[in-house]
Structures are given as structure tokens and as C-alpha cells.
Design a protein around this motif. Sequence first.
Motif, mmCIF file in Angstrom:
data_model
loop_
_atom_site.group_PDB
_atom_site.id
_atom_site.type_symbol
_atom_site.label_atom_id
_atom_site.label_comp_id
_atom_site.label_asym_id
_atom_site.label_seq_id
_atom_site.Cartn_x
_atom_site.Cartn_y
_atom_site.Cartn_z
ATOM 1 N N VAL A 234 -1.017 -0.641 9.783
ATOM 2 C CA VAL A 234 -0.115 -0.364 8.653
ATOM 3 C C VAL A 234 0.767 -1.585 8.403
ATOM 4 O O VAL A 234 1.124 -2.304 9.331
ATOM 5 C CB VAL A 234 0.804 0.845 8.926
ATOM 6 C CG1 VAL A 234 0.030 2.130 8.899
ATOM 7 C CG2 VAL A 234 1.555 0.698 10.227
ATOM 8 N N THR A 235 1.138 -1.758 7.144
ATOM 9 C CA THR A 235 2.132 -2.767 6.774
ATOM 10 C C THR A 235 3.161 -2.089 5.892
ATOM 11 O O THR A 235 2.817 -1.333 4.981
ATOM 12 C CB THR A 235 1.470 -3.942 6.020
ATOM 13 O OG1 THR A 235 0.561 -4.576 6.915
ATOM 14 C CG2 THR A 235 2.499 -4.950 5.560
ATOM 15 N N VAL A 236 4.403 -2.374 6.204
ATOM 16 C CA VAL A 236 5.493 -1.684 5.519
ATOM 17 C C VAL A 236 6.302 -2.728 4.753
ATOM 18 O O VAL A 236 6.701 -3.735 5.332
ATOM 19 C CB VAL A 236 6.343 -0.990 6.610
ATOM 20 C CG1 VAL A 236 7.682 -0.588 6.078
ATOM 21 C CG2 VAL A 236 5.604 0.218 7.178
ATOM 22 N N ASP A 237 6.523 -2.520 3.471
ATOM 23 C CA ASP A 237 7.323 -3.461 2.666
ATOM 24 C C ASP A 237 8.765 -2.998 2.626
ATOM 25 O O ASP A 237 9.043 -1.819 2.357
ATOM 26 C CB ASP A 237 6.803 -3.496 1.216
ATOM 27 C CG ASP A 237 5.413 -4.100 1.129
ATOM 28 O OD1 ASP A 237 5.014 -4.809 2.073
ATOM 29 O OD2 ASP A 237 4.728 -3.845 0.125
ATOM 30 N N THR A 238 9.684 -3.951 2.860
ATOM 31 C CA THR A 238 11.114 -3.624 2.796
ATOM 32 C C THR A 238 11.821 -4.673 1.937
ATOM 33 O O THR A 238 11.197 -5.660 1.535
ATOM 34 C CB THR A 238 11.766 -3.659 4.201
ATOM 35 O OG1 THR A 238 11.967 -5.029 4.581
ATOM 36 C CG2 THR A 238 10.904 -2.977 5.248
#
Length: 444
Positions: A234-238
Motif C-alpha cells: 500500500v502507498t498512502v498520500d498525505t
Amino acid sequence: MLNRRKLLQGIGAAAVLGGFGGRLLAQAAPTDVIVIGAGGAGLTAAKELLAAGINVLVLEARDRIGGRAFTDTSLGVPWDRGCSWLHASDVNPLVAYARQNDFEVFADKFPRQIYDGPRRMGGAETAGYRAVQERMGREMKEAARRGLDIPAEAAFTQATLADPWYSMAESGLTSWEGIEPPNYSVLDSQQFIEEGDDLMIPRGYGTLLAHYAREVPVRLRTPVSRIRWTARGVTVDTNAGASSARVVVVALPTTVITDGAVIFSPHLPVEVLQAHHDLPLGLMNKVALRFKRNVFPSERTEFWQLRRKDGRRIEYLTRLWGSNVCIGLSAGRFAYELEAAGEAATIEHALTELTTMLGGDLRRQFDRGATTAWSSDPFARGSYSHCLPGRYGARAILARPVGGRIVFAGEHTEQTAYGTLHGAHMSGLRAAREARRLLAGSST
Ligand SMILES: Cc1cc2nc3c(=O)[nH]c(=O)nc-3n(C[C@H](O)[C@H](O)[C@H](O)COP(=O)(O)OP(=O)(O)OC[C@H]3O[C@@H](n4cnc5c(N)ncnc54)[C@H](O)[C@@H]3O)c2cc1C
């Protein structure tokens, strides 16, 4: 020191991130699990995973932890803006934690007083109220026993609906779910396990959670906007860049997802997205009023409410822990109405009601007040979840992982303790177990 397995995991994670491109969120070490949301659910999951030696990154949008569990000290006495009762104390794991950590805990045995205008009603006069409450309880239980996934109101007989005390009793049920009985599933509501007294902690339920999570590192002021997931990770954008891990624990209120504040790429399976929509958040708000001296006839804490037929109920907890602070609670449609009217209008309404009951110079003794506004809080968008009629089973759907990479946590996923902090905590324990299982089964 990183071992070889950890290093390989790191490369796997970086590969996922590289595939998507974008700015990187600085990470000290490769992350096994990203936990999104530092409320009761996310903090519990993170604490459990850290204790198991798993590398965890916790991302939180606010500038504080706790989410809907937060104790305010601005009025000189701790009062909880969100949760305050430890419900179901016989099955609530946070009760043992409180006792083991020297938090004073009291059973809520506060006397309930009903006022008819300025007159306090006697026990015989309010017997009808208690009788209809009991009858409603029996009728709801019976509907659930028959497996009827119908609106709670549809469980009531005509005699109950016509009872002169019905509207008062209905507004009591509204505080429990944050929404009126036509709008939630009786079958879902009856799965809640309510064993034991309701307890309270003078230092605050939010303080207890902060104590429980005091060693969990959390990256604050980091709202997540997108969760990208593949079979590899998973990759999470913040707002501070992107971050990757093997598994993500999503511990967010359903509303944050259904309103599109956090987006999944690719989109979630339809039944999972639908389950979020089936578990919206109702509303409870509080108004805290501080007086210069005791304006109530008794020194002890009591619960007061004005008898009214329009459902516009505020229940007042007088003299919080013997102080001159009084907390009013509103729920459902009326809570939305007050929140829209704003803080000054809400305080004014509460002072008017209290003056009706008490008379005298109460207003002159008023010092200052505060209100909550949970429905317009962008990181909550409501107070606690209920299940729409006909949609029983939605909580179970969200308790199952998705795609071998996504685990959901939060009060809304806990069938027998939904809408509570201990439910959030229990969901965090479950999410940590699931995340470990997924880590053990995944190759990257
Ligand atoms: C007024 C009120 C009274 C209540 N009374 C009680 C009670 O007496 N007893 C009881 O047990 N329960 C009560 N509750 C319910 C209880 O507070 C909640 O069920 C529980 O705290 C929910 O925990 P959670 O971890 O599921 O969600 P939350 O506490 O909402 O945690 C979610 C976290 O995610 C964060 N977040 C949101 N969006 C993003 C984003 N985009 N990126 C990163 N982070 C994000 C939030 O800031 C939050 O910290 C009450 C709630 C309210 C509002």
C-alpha cells in the motif's frame, strides 16, 4: 539494527512507492504497517503491533491524538468533549486498564430528575415514563429475536406509540444512537452487549485513552487523502508526501470515507464501500456551562431534563464532580439544529431551559461556556455510528480485511460494542491480529 528480512521488506515497500512516484514522507525505517487515524481504534492497533516488534507508522490529521475521545480542561474541570461513560463495564476491557493504572472510577448512579416547568416531578408521576421505556425495550428485543431488520420505531406497538410519555422516551433512544428510531436498524441495535454499570472517570475518558497510548509515536497534522493498494503493498498520500507499507490499518470514521475525504485507488469492492454508507454517524453534542457559584439546589451531581413533547431534549449533568460546571447533552435532529445555530445560541438555549427549571438569577451567575460541533468537525463528521434499517451485517463486512492489504478498524466495525470507545479499542485489538496475520502471509 535491520535484519535481512526487514531490509527485503523495505525494498518491497519502496518498490510499491516507486511504482506510483511522488514525494516521499520521511520514514526512519521501512514500515510494515501504516495505521491511519489516532483515535481509540488506531492507537490500540498501533500499540499492539509495536509490542509485537512490528514497525508501525501512525498518521493523524489533527494536532492531537484521541479523535472522538478527548478531555477538555479549559473550564478548570476535566470534561469530555466526546465519550465520557465506560459502558458495559462487565465486558469493557478499559475498566481493568483504568483500575490498574490508578484512575478513580465511579458508577453512574446519579439521580434522574424530570421538571414540568419549574416543578420537579415526583417518582409516582414519572412512573409512566419508566413503564413505556421498559415496554419499548421489550418490543425492540422481541423484533430482534424474530430477526427483523426494520427501523427501531417499527418494532413499537400502536399502544406504545400513543403513550403520552412516548416522545420523551424516544428522545432517550435518540441519544443512544445519535439519530431517531425510524432511522436505525433494531436488529443491529440489539446486538450491543450492555452488561454491567456505566462508569465514569473524573480525570476524563479522553485522559484515560491518552494514558493508554502515551508511548505510541504518532505523526500529527498529517491528513491522508488517498490510499493506493495493490497485491504487493500500500502507498498512502498525505499533505507531507507519500508513505508505503505492506499493510494498512484504516481506523477512520465511515463518514470520512463516504464523503470522499479519503479515496481508495483502485476503489474498494462495492460491498465494502456500501457497508461504509450503511453505517453513517449520528450526532450527539455537548454544551458545558461554568457558573460562578453553585446554582443548583443540591451539592451532588444529578441528571436533569425538562419535560417536553417536541423531542428537543437536553439532558443536564449538574455539578460535574461537585464543581460549578454543568454539562448538557443533545442528540439527533435537535443536536444538528443547535450546532447550526452556533455556540452563543446553544448556550442561550441551555440557560433559558435551566432558568425555567430553577428560576432565580442563574444567568447572572453564568461565567463562561463551550460547545462541541461534531458534525462539522472535518475529521469526525458525526459522533457515532448506527446501522441503517435493512443493512444489518454491514459491521461484519468491515471487520474482514480487503485484498490481503487493508484492515478496517473503528467503533463502527464492532458489532457488540459499536458507538463506544471500548468498541473502538476492541476493534483495534482485532485489527492488530489481522494485520499480523496478513504480514505473516505476505511475501513482500
Ligand atoms: C459527544 C460524544 C459522546 C460520546 N459518548 C460516549 C460515551 O459516553 N461512551 C463511549 O464509549 N463512547 C462515546 N462516544 C463514542 C466514542 O467517542 C467513539 O465511538 C470512539 O471514540 C471512536 O473511536 P475511533 O477510533 O473509532 O474513531 P475516532 O476517535 O474518530 O478516530 C479516528 C481518527 O482519525 C483521524 N482522521 C480523520 N480523518 C483523517 C485523515 N484524512 N487522515 C488521518 N487521520 C484522520 C481523526 O482525527 C481521529 O483521530 C461519544 C462520542 C461523541 C462524539
